[in-house]
Scaffold this motif. Structure first.
Motif, PDB file in Angstrom:
ATOM      1  N   ILE A  23      10.608  22.241  -0.242  1.00  0.00           N
ATOM      2  CA  ILE A  23       8.579  22.191  -0.765  1.00  0.00           C
ATOM      3  C   ILE A  23       9.525  23.649  -1.577  1.00  0.00           C
ATOM      4  CG2 ILE A  23       6.727  22.714  -0.426  1.00  0.00           C
ATOM      5  CD1 ILE A  23       6.170  20.571   1.862  1.00  0.00           C
ATOM      6  N   ILE A  24       9.429  23.675  -2.621  1.00  0.00           N
ATOM      7  CA  ILE A  24       8.783  25.149  -3.392  1.00  0.00           C
ATOM      8  C   ILE A  24       7.517  25.827  -2.793  1.00  0.00           C
ATOM      9  CG2 ILE A  24       8.790  26.308  -5.826  1.00  0.00           C
ATOM     10  CD1 ILE A  24      10.389  23.826  -6.620  1.00  0.00           C
ATOM     11  N   THR A  25       7.019  26.799  -3.037  1.00  0.00           N
ATOM     12  CA  THR A  25       6.357  27.444  -1.990  1.00  0.00           C
ATOM     13  C   THR A  25       6.507  28.464  -2.918  1.00  0.00           C
ATOM     14  OG1 THR A  25       7.515  28.813  -0.498  1.00  0.00           O
ATOM     15  CG2 THR A  25       6.558  26.726   0.903  1.00  0.00           C
ATOM     16  N   ALA A  26       7.029  29.064  -3.958  1.00  0.00           N
ATOM     17  CA  ALA A  26       6.361  29.644  -4.391  1.00  0.00           C
ATOM     18  C   ALA A  26       7.794  30.683  -5.596  1.00  0.00           C
ATOM     19  CB  ALA A  26       5.345  31.297  -3.729  1.00  0.00           C
ATOM     20  N   VAL A  27       6.452  31.367  -6.532  1.00  0.00           N
ATOM     21  CA  VAL A  27       8.167  32.360  -7.808  1.00  0.00           C
ATOM     22  C   VAL A  27       7.387  33.317  -7.402  1.00  0.00           C
ATOM     23  CG1 VAL A  27       6.496  31.430  -9.325  1.00  0.00           C
ATOM     24  CG2 VAL A  27       9.191  32.124  -9.800  1.00  0.00           C
ATOM     25  N   THR A  28       8.384  34.200  -7.567  1.00  0.00           N
ATOM     26  CA  THR A  28       8.037  35.746  -6.891  1.00  0.00           C
ATOM     27  C   THR A  28       8.702  35.799  -8.516  1.00  0.00           C
ATOM     28  OG1 THR A  28       8.358  35.784  -5.244  1.00  0.00           O
ATOM     29  CG2 THR A  28       8.411  37.439  -6.553  1.00  0.00           C
ATOM     30  N   VAL A  29       7.666  36.540  -9.892  1.00  0.00           N
ATOM     31  CA  VAL A  29       8.269  37.023 -11.310  1.00  0.00           C
ATOM     32  C   VAL A  29       7.890  38.507 -11.921  1.00  0.00           C
ATOM     33  CG1 VAL A  29       7.778  36.410 -13.429  1.00  0.00           C
ATOM     34  CG2 VAL A  29       7.104  34.604 -11.489  1.00  0.00           C
TER      35      VAL A  29
ATOM     36  N   LEU B 267       0.058  18.369  -1.900  1.00  0.00           N
ATOM     37  CA  LEU B 267       0.139  19.944  -1.952  1.00  0.00           C
ATOM     38  C   LEU B 267      -0.934  20.818  -1.683  1.00  0.00           C
ATOM     39  CD1 LEU B 267       3.727  20.346  -2.490  1.00  0.00           C
ATOM     40  CD2 LEU B 267       3.157  19.617  -0.628  1.00  0.00           C
ATOM     41  N   THR B 268      -2.306  19.900  -2.376  1.00  0.00           N
ATOM     42  CA  THR B 268      -3.679  20.447  -3.117  1.00  0.00           C
ATOM     43  C   THR B 268      -4.005  21.478  -2.096  1.00  0.00           C
ATOM     44  OG1 THR B 268      -4.536  18.909  -3.070  1.00  0.00           O
ATOM     45  CG2 THR B 268      -3.421  19.529  -4.823  1.00  0.00           C
ATOM     46  N   ALA B 269      -4.073  20.712  -1.046  1.00  0.00           N
ATOM     47  CA  ALA B 269      -4.954  21.393   0.364  1.00  0.00           C
ATOM     48  C   ALA B 269      -3.915  22.864   1.145  1.00  0.00           C
ATOM     49  CB  ALA B 269      -5.359  20.916   1.365  1.00  0.00           C
ATOM     50  N   ILE B 270      -3.171  22.814   0.575  1.00  0.00           N
ATOM     51  CA  ILE B 270      -2.451  24.243   1.590  1.00  0.00           C
ATOM     52  C   ILE B 270      -2.944  25.128   0.335  1.00  0.00           C
ATOM     53  CG2 ILE B 270      -0.357  24.721   1.990  1.00  0.00           C
ATOM     54  CD1 ILE B 270       0.835  21.949   1.891  1.00  0.00           C
ATOM     55  N   VAL B 271      -3.292  26.085   0.884  1.00  0.00           N
ATOM     56  CA  VAL B 271      -3.841  27.215   0.707  1.00  0.00           C
ATOM     57  C   VAL B 271      -2.835  28.089  -0.306  1.00  0.00           C
ATOM     58  CG1 VAL B 271      -5.484  29.162   1.049  1.00  0.00           C
ATOM     59  CG2 VAL B 271      -6.538  27.324   1.583  1.00  0.00           C
ATOM     60  N   GLU B 272      -1.724  28.200   0.961  1.00  0.00           N
ATOM     61  CA  GLU B 272      -0.376  29.241   0.557  1.00  0.00           C
ATOM     62  C   GLU B 272       0.029  28.519  -0.639  1.00  0.00           C
ATOM     63  OE1 GLU B 272       4.125  30.367   2.470  1.00  0.00           O
ATOM     64  OE2 GLU B 272       3.228  28.524   2.801  1.00  0.00           O
TER      65      GLU B 272
ATOM     66  N   ALA C 158       3.576  24.167   6.934  1.00  0.00           N
ATOM     67  CA  ALA C 158       4.501  23.417   8.422  1.00  0.00           C
ATOM     68  C   ALA C 158       3.970  21.816   8.305  1.00  0.00           C
ATOM     69  CB  ALA C 158       4.202  24.449   9.427  1.00  0.00           C
ATOM     70  N   ASP C 159       3.168  20.745   8.999  1.00  0.00           N
ATOM     71  CA  ASP C 159       2.921  19.933   7.986  1.00  0.00           C
ATOM     72  C   ASP C 159       3.218  19.390   7.454  1.00  0.00           C
ATOM     73  OD1 ASP C 159       1.071  20.371  10.706  1.00  0.00           O
ATOM     74  OD2 ASP C 159      -0.998  20.759   9.773  1.00  0.00           O
ATOM     75  N   ALA C 160       3.114  19.641   5.888  1.00  0.00           N
ATOM     76  CA  ALA C 160       3.660  19.358   5.170  1.00  0.00           C
ATOM     77  C   ALA C 160       5.442  18.806   5.339  1.00  0.00           C
ATOM     78  CB  ALA C 160       3.992  19.341   3.982  1.00  0.00           C
ATOM     79  N   LEU C 161       6.209  19.623   6.041  1.00  0.00           N
ATOM     80  CA  LEU C 161       7.086  20.427   5.791  1.00  0.00           C
ATOM     81  C   LEU C 161       7.803  18.650   6.976  1.00  0.00           C
ATOM     82  CD1 LEU C 161       8.177  23.260   5.619  1.00  0.00           C
ATOM     83  CD2 LEU C 161       8.994  22.008   4.222  1.00  0.00           C
ATOM     84  N   ARG C 162       6.868  18.777   7.953  1.00  0.00           N
ATOM     85  CA  ARG C 162       7.434  17.961   9.590  1.00  0.00           C
ATOM     86  C   ARG C 162       6.640  16.246   8.852  1.00  0.00           C
ATOM     87  NH1 ARG C 162       4.710  21.460  12.633  1.00  0.00           N
ATOM     88  NH2 ARG C 162       2.229  20.512  12.379  1.00  0.00           N
TER      89      ARG C 162
ATOM     90  N   PRO D 106       1.079  -1.322  -0.140  1.00  0.00           N
ATOM     91  CA  PRO D 106      -0.089   0.108  -0.024  1.00  0.00           C
ATOM     92  C   PRO D 106       0.583   1.302   0.248  1.00  0.00           C
ATOM     93  CG  PRO D 106       0.048  -1.053   2.482  1.00  0.00           C
ATOM     94  CD  PRO D 106       0.768  -1.888   1.043  1.00  0.00           C
ATOM     95  N   ILE D 107       0.234   2.500  -0.367  1.00  0.00           N
ATOM     96  CA  ILE D 107       0.919   3.916  -0.410  1.00  0.00           C
ATOM     97  C   ILE D 107       0.425   4.777   0.395  1.00  0.00           C
ATOM     98  CG2 ILE D 107       1.435   5.541  -1.448  1.00  0.00           C
ATOM     99  CD1 ILE D 107       1.132   4.926  -4.233  1.00  0.00           C
ATOM    100  N   ILE D 108       1.070   4.973   1.726  1.00  0.00           N
ATOM    101  CA  ILE D 108       1.036   6.318   2.403  1.00  0.00           C
ATOM    102  C   ILE D 108       0.617   7.637   1.427  1.00  0.00           C
ATOM    103  CG2 ILE D 108       1.517   7.234   4.511  1.00  0.00           C
ATOM    104  CD1 ILE D 108       3.583   4.567   5.256  1.00  0.00           C
ATOM    105  N   PHE D 109      -0.721   8.155   2.199  1.00  0.00           N
ATOM    106  CA  PHE D 109      -0.622   9.116   1.207  1.00  0.00           C
ATOM    107  C   PHE D 109      -1.190  10.392   2.438  1.00  0.00           C
ATOM    108  CE2 PHE D 109      -2.339  11.256  -2.596  1.00  0.00           C
ATOM    109  CZ  PHE D 109      -3.070  12.296  -1.936  1.00  0.00           C
ATOM    110  N   TYR D 110      -0.961  11.241   2.419  1.00  0.00           N
ATOM    111  CA  TYR D 110      -1.150  12.612   3.408  1.00  0.00           C
ATOM    112  C   TYR D 110      -0.967  13.976   2.935  1.00  0.00           C
ATOM    113  CZ  TYR D 110      -0.152  15.194   7.608  1.00  0.00           C
ATOM    114  OH  TYR D 110      -0.698  16.115   8.776  1.00  0.00           O
TER     115      TYR D 110
END
Length: 302
Positions: free
Chosen positions: A173-179, A63-68, A25-29, A15-19
């Motif tokens: 984790i890449i959080t953003a790109v500033t252009v 990562l799709t539920a992280i609003v940031e 911060a939770d993703a990094l932990r 099985p695959i663990i899916f989080y």
């Protein structure tokens, strides 16, 4: 199944663990606890391997539920794009502020891929053929990366280290790109075997900065990493007398772009063809942006 296994398919028995966290911060932990976990946003690269059973992650970090990560903000002179913002939104919402990146986003895959695929995923994969990379190079974007010990910002020029390699470290984790917002006309040109759903043979992006009187460039699919054409950017252009842009100068610009590339022969095209195509694309992009920038004088050049 037998044929897939013979071709190197991976067993699907375990099985695959899916989080799916809602905070960075939770993703990094989770990554710290399970370093084998694979982050996934659009999944347009990862899921191809999973579907063909070539890879089987032990754990996946959605990562799709992280609003940031799924929002963009206007920072005044630049746009900060969350790493999970899909290409379709860049096309629909940022075409005026970031025309080069929006133009590249329009060429990505199919509508379904553009609805799922993200610039953050493109950067994380770090493919030399990534469509978002040339306009990010041409505009001087910055990449924001989060780690358990804090965040850091990396200039796009320093991000790529080799074919599908970057400065991204395990657990980050890449959080953003500033252009930076467009300070003049921009172009993105892509050469492929067809107009859509194709990996580029080569790609080129150009950004004119009318305030600083500079040209930014980005080359894709013609080197071990996405590249800039610095000699072309340093070419003297007639900013004070725009009508003085000659065919010789435009052709010289194209030649300098082609010379900056480091292409190889592969199934999509030869190195020689890539250099030729880049020279044509660069010359065409310079002419188009120059005329757009100085439209009131363009009639004199026809």
């Amino acid at each position: 199944m037998t044929a897939l296994r013979a071709a190197g398919a991976v067993s699907t028995d375990r099985p695959i663990i899916f989080y799916r966290p809602t905070e960075t911060a939770d993703a990094l932990r989770f990554l710290a606890e399970r370093p084998e976990a694979v982050p996934v946003a659009g999944g347009t690269d990862l899921m191809v391997g999973v579907n063909y059973r070539h890879i089987r992650p032990e754990a996946m970090l959605d990562l799709t539920a992280i609003v940031e990560l799924c929002t963009w903000t206007d920072e005044g002179t630049a746009i900060r794009i969350g790493s999970g913002v899909p290409y379709a939104r860049i096309v629909a919402e940022l075409a005026t502020a970031l025309p080069g990146l929006a133009a590249a986003s329009r060429t990505v895959g199919s509508p379904q891929i553009r609805n799922r695929g993200t610039v953050g995923g493109n950067l994380a994969t770090a493919s030399p053929a990534g469509d978002a990379h040339p306009p990010l190079l041409a505009t001087g974007a910055n990449i924001e990366i989060a780690a358990p010990e804090g965040r850091r910002t990396v200039a796009i020029d320093d991000f790529f280290t080799g074919p599908k390699r970057s400065v991204l470290r395990p657990g980050e984790i890449i959080t953003a790109v500033t252009v930076p917002k467009a300070a003049g006309p921009q172009q993105f040109l892509k050469v492929g075997t067809r107009n859509a759903m194709v990996i580029s043979v080569c790609a080129f992006a150009l950004a004119l900065d009318l305030d600083r009187r500079t040209v930014g460039t980005g080359i894709g699919s013609a080197g071990p990493t996405p590249l800039r054409a610095l000699p072309a950017e340093e070419l003297e252009l007639p900013w004070a007398a725009p009508a003085g842009l000659t065919d010789a100068t435009v052709e010289r610009f194209g030649d300098l772009v082609a010379a900056a590339a480091r292409p190889i022969d592969d199934v999509r095209g030869t190195a020689a063809y890539r250099r030729h195509a880049l020279a044509v694309c660069a010359a065409r992009a310079l002419r188009r942006t120059w005329r757009a920038a100085f439209e009131e004088r363009s009639a004199e050049w026809n």
